[in-house]
Design an enzyme around this catalytic site. Sequence first.
Site, mmCIF file in Angstrom:
data_model
loop_
_atom_site.group_PDB
_atom_site.id
_atom_site.type_symbol
_atom_site.label_atom_id
_atom_site.label_comp_id
_atom_site.label_asym_id
_atom_site.label_seq_id
_atom_site.Cartn_x
_atom_site.Cartn_y
_atom_site.Cartn_z
ATOM 1 N N CYS A 1 43.428 33.822 31.166
ATOM 2 C CA CYS A 1 44.032 34.804 31.783
ATOM 3 C C CYS A 1 45.410 34.313 32.071
ATOM 4 O O CYS A 1 45.720 33.371 32.448
ATOM 5 C CB CYS A 1 43.251 35.316 33.142
ATOM 6 S SG CYS A 1 43.954 36.782 34.011
ATOM 7 N N GLY B 1 39.421 37.076 32.343
ATOM 8 C CA GLY B 1 40.530 37.884 31.858
ATOM 9 C C GLY B 1 40.804 39.158 32.626
ATOM 10 O O GLY B 1 40.281 39.458 33.375
ATOM 11 N N CYS C 1 31.657 34.708 40.682
ATOM 12 C CA CYS C 1 33.013 35.243 40.623
ATOM 13 C C CYS C 1 34.134 34.361 40.712
ATOM 14 O O CYS C 1 34.094 33.445 41.436
ATOM 15 C CB CYS C 1 33.212 36.219 41.665
ATOM 16 S SG CYS C 1 32.883 37.891 41.236
HETATM 17 N N1 SAH Z 1 40.877 39.966 36.197
HETATM 18 C C1 SAH Z 1 40.279 40.944 36.742
HETATM 19 C C2 SAH Z 1 38.539 40.880 36.584
HETATM 20 C C3 SAH Z 1 38.182 39.553 36.514
HETATM 21 S S1 SAH Z 1 38.184 38.787 38.143
HETATM 22 C C4 SAH Z 1 40.693 40.977 38.302
HETATM 23 O O1 SAH Z 1 41.152 40.326 38.704
HETATM 24 O O2 SAH Z 1 40.174 41.950 38.953
HETATM 25 C C5 SAH Z 1 36.589 39.359 39.020
HETATM 26 C C6 SAH Z 1 36.664 38.952 40.440
HETATM 27 O O3 SAH Z 1 36.594 37.851 41.017
HETATM 28 C C7 SAH Z 1 38.123 39.578 40.928
HETATM 29 O O4 SAH Z 1 37.706 40.504 42.169
HETATM 30 C C8 SAH Z 1 38.746 38.379 41.531
HETATM 31 O O5 SAH Z 1 39.694 38.365 42.311
HETATM 32 C C9 SAH Z 1 37.503 37.583 41.986
HETATM 33 N N2 SAH Z 1 37.557 36.288 42.012
HETATM 34 C C10 SAH Z 1 38.600 35.156 41.510
HETATM 35 N N3 SAH Z 1 38.238 34.010 41.765
HETATM 36 C C11 SAH Z 1 37.203 33.985 42.804
HETATM 37 C C12 SAH Z 1 36.765 33.136 43.537
HETATM 38 N N4 SAH Z 1 37.044 31.731 43.374
HETATM 39 N N5 SAH Z 1 36.042 33.456 44.517
HETATM 40 C C13 SAH Z 1 35.498 34.610 44.681
HETATM 41 N N6 SAH Z 1 35.975 35.640 43.994
HETATM 42 C C14 SAH Z 1 36.879 35.407 42.806
HETATM 43 FE FE1 SF4 Z 2 43.012 36.724 36.111
HETATM 44 FE FE2 SF4 Z 2 41.319 38.174 37.498
HETATM 45 FE FE3 SF4 Z 2 41.441 35.598 37.678
HETATM 46 FE FE4 SF4 Z 2 43.548 37.154 38.757
HETATM 47 S S1 SF4 Z 2 41.461 37.102 39.345
HETATM 48 S S2 SF4 Z 2 43.690 34.961 37.408
HETATM 49 S S3 SF4 Z 2 43.687 38.766 37.319
HETATM 50 S S4 SF4 Z 2 40.776 36.745 35.967
#
Ligand code: SAH
Ligand code: SF4
Length: 413
Positions: free
Chosen positions: A142, A212, A388
């Site tokens: 990403c 992504g 997530c």
């Molecule tokens: N790029 C898109 C979809 C993929 S991320 C987006 O950012 O929405 C899916 C979800 O997981 C998003 O809400 C993101 O913020 C959350 N996320 C990412 N890293 C995380 C973490 N370490 N702990 C909890 N949620 C997280």
């Molecule tokens: Fe990419 Fe979503 Fe992760 Fe942000 S939370 S870096 S937009 S995958």
Amino acid sequence: MADTTLMSIPGQVDPVPVARDITPREDGRVDLIGLPKDRIRELFAEAGLDPKQAKLRAKQVFHWLYHRGVTDFEAMTDIAKTMRPWLTERFVIGRPEVVEAQHSTDGTRKWLLKTADGHEFEMVFIPDADRGTLCVSSQVGCTLNCRFCHTGTMKLVRNLTPGEIVGQVMLARDALGEWPKGSMAGLDEAEDEGHYTSDGRLLTNIVMMGMGEPLYNFENVKGALKLVMDGDGLALSKRRITLSTSGVVPMMDRCGQEIGVNLAVSLHAVTKEIRDEIVPLNKKYGIEELLQACADYPGASNARRITFEYVMLKDKNDTDEHARELVRLLKQYKLPAKVNLIPFNPWPGAAYDTSTPERVKRFSDIVFEGGISAPVRTPRGRDIDAACGQLKTSAEKKSRAQRDREAAEAIEA
Ligand code: SAH
Ligand code: SF4
């Protein structure tokens, strides 16, 4: 290497390599997965079938591919025996390659997959009492570098093709044994009465929340989801599909108009200062602009609410004031909203900690008292790094300095 063309993506400095709709194979055959019915018809016509035949065969093949899940033309029993080798010579029915499949103690499953040109990506299946959700990836890596997200530390390699995106859903159905039984060669039609056999956990929902940013790969995500929603195809209702974006404002309207799925927005903070830090895309599309785009999202209503994801980071975005400000903002924009509170899933080297359970509970209560549902999402599959934001393959890692530089450049672009 895959044959790729260059396409520029908003917010992205360097053009991102995007595979063409048909990735040439060494054996010259064409992989049909990811192609819509009309494109299959065209290919059949180009290969020599007359228009009427091409149309009929495309309809039949489409049904076998996406509705029945067959991976071998020989299993297409309503297609003449002599026609099947003709198809096999020219076409293939592909699936992403499975590098590794893991099973969590809580039932969550994660697959490490590989594209034909050797890039690794992941998908996750999360079974619940009343549903089974597949978390699908849209890109390898990403570009957006959200500070709390492990995927953001990966170098973006490329967008996934429609075939690689819909291929995840098909692979999950293979693995869960969820195609109608008659899709397997050798079984006769009498046995095919919609016996969706699984281990009791059917794939009922799809979330574009894997690796992504789906709205940075709009056309391919759209193409794949059209196949998922097609009544002759995988036939999943748009109400059971959710696309999550970190806030790519210019693409949100098209997402609602042209794809029509549920929207989830990774809000994560209610002040410019904090959101700029943790979701750098905020420097380009700020909170007000983002919430306005949500208010304008086609199809959003009290029956189809927008989900606001909020990752709970200790001493960063988790105070009572933040919770109250969240309620105020969602009301100011009159948003049909629900809030998903996600306790931060830590990963090695992350700059943040998880808020305490008491803090998360208090935050949730305040939002709830404000009249907005705010469930706390239980982390799933942590033991296999499937939760997530934990998805990250062994693909090339970037240094923090390099990521910061790229994020700054992306925002200036
Ligand atoms: N790029 C898109 C979809 C993929 S991320 C987006 O950012 O929405 C899916 C979800 O997981 C998003 O809400 C993101 O913020 C959350 N996320 C990412 N890293 C995380 C973490 N370490 N702990 C909890 N949620 C997280
Ligand atoms: Fe990419 Fe979503 Fe992760 Fe942000 S939370 S870096 S937009 S995958």
